[in-house]
Design an enzyme around this catalytic site. Structure first.
Site, mmCIF file in Angstrom:
data_model
loop_
_atom_site.group_PDB
_atom_site.id
_atom_site.type_symbol
_atom_site.label_atom_id
_atom_site.label_comp_id
_atom_site.label_asym_id
_atom_site.label_seq_id
_atom_site.Cartn_x
_atom_site.Cartn_y
_atom_site.Cartn_z
ATOM 1 N N ASP A 31 53.894 -14.208 124.371
ATOM 2 C CA ASP A 31 54.656 -14.653 123.206
ATOM 3 C C ASP A 31 56.140 -14.667 123.573
ATOM 4 O OD1 ASP A 31 55.964 -14.932 120.721
ATOM 5 O OD2 ASP A 31 54.312 -13.940 119.680
ATOM 6 N N THR A 43 44.799 -20.387 132.644
ATOM 7 C CA THR A 43 44.391 -19.767 131.389
ATOM 8 C C THR A 43 44.048 -20.889 130.412
ATOM 9 O OG1 THR A 43 46.529 -19.779 130.262
ATOM 10 C CG2 THR A 43 46.134 -18.005 131.842
ATOM 11 N N GLU A 44 43.487 -20.517 129.272
ATOM 12 C CA GLU A 44 43.189 -21.513 128.248
ATOM 13 C C GLU A 44 44.464 -22.219 127.775
ATOM 14 O OE1 GLU A 44 39.927 -18.434 128.078
ATOM 15 O OE2 GLU A 44 42.106 -18.371 128.186
ATOM 16 N N TYR A 45 45.516 -21.430 127.558
ATOM 17 C CA TYR A 45 46.789 -22.006 127.130
ATOM 18 C C TYR A 45 47.357 -22.937 128.193
ATOM 19 C CZ TYR A 45 47.563 -19.214 122.897
ATOM 20 O OH TYR A 45 47.496 -18.684 121.642
ATOM 21 N N ASP A 85 54.860 -21.605 129.873
ATOM 22 C CA ASP A 85 55.305 -22.993 129.715
ATOM 23 C C ASP A 85 56.631 -23.032 128.972
ATOM 24 O OD1 ASP A 85 54.222 -22.230 127.166
ATOM 25 O OD2 ASP A 85 54.258 -24.354 126.618
ATOM 26 N N GLU A 134 44.096 -6.680 125.848
ATOM 27 C CA GLU A 134 44.357 -7.591 124.723
ATOM 28 C C GLU A 134 44.291 -6.800 123.424
ATOM 29 O OE1 GLU A 134 45.320 -10.138 122.200
ATOM 30 O OE2 GLU A 134 45.258 -10.909 124.250
#
Length: 212
Positions: free
Chosen positions: A118, A191-193, A154, A69
């Site tokens: 992204d 994941t969090e997203y 997504d 990251e």
């Protein structure tokens, strides 16, 4: 996404070398020595706050995981997660994935995860997408022969673009889901997203591709 600055984050990363590798270039070709075993090495590019990579490490103790990251204020959350979970098979790198070849030798990695990268939707930013051909070239070099890339998003546009990019590169498509959470796929770690987007009703796309 606007990042909240955490002035204390860098110092905290430096204070926990048991999880954060501060000089990853020194371990190029030597990651198995760092982990102290010959288990497969899986890396996640863009680990964010670290839920996925930490939970994967906990669920699969026979695999070594490395989370990458670029943002210090984000990866510190992954560290905090690790400090609670205490996985022995996890390391974190606060580096940019564009320099992946500086940190891993050819054939040193068994699998790469890309989760909710992204999308860079503008055409002029195509080369920044983590599924663009120049990134695929990097992945192929660090992966073992027949190594896999697992991709989740997504963003329908990015998913469609990525499938075309994979096809043009000659990758073998082993698995594809156009609605992961309503499929028969087992063992998915969110994941969090992913949790955030799925709660909003977003469809989650996932695929597994293999290099020859």
């Amino acid at each position: 996404m606007r990042l909240r600055h955490k002035p204390w984050a860098k110092e905290k990363l430096m204070n926990h070398p048991e999880f954060v590798v501060l000089d990853p270039e020194n371990y190029k070709g030597k990651w198995h020595e760092l982990f102290g075993n010959d288990n497969p090495i899986h890396i996640e590019i863009g680990s964010g706050k670290g839920r996925f990579i930490n939970e994967m490490a906990k669920a699969h103790p026979d695999v070594n995981y490395i989370g990458i990251e670029a943002y210090t204020s984000v990866i510190v959350s992954a560290l905090e997660y690790a400090l609670e979970a205490e996985p022995t098979n996890l390391r974190l790198l606060n580096v940019n994935a564009q320099k992946l070849l500086d940190y891993f030798a050819e054939g040193e990695v068994d699998r790469i995860y890309l989760n909710f990268s992204d999308p860079w939707p503008k055409n002029r930013h195509e080369k920044r997408r983590l599924t663009y051909k120049s990134y695929l070239e990097m992945y192929e070099k660090v992966l073992v022969k027949g190594g896999e890339l697992h991709f989740k998003t997504d963003n329908q546009g990015l998913f469609e673009y990525s499938l075309i990019s994979f096809s043009h590169y000659g990758l073998k498509l082993n698995y594809v889901s156009l609605d992961l959470h309503n499929s028969d796929f087992e063992g998915n770690i969110m994941t969090e997203y992913e949790e955030k987007f799925s709660q909003k009703g977003h469809r989650i796309y996932r695929c597994e591709v293999q290099f020859s």
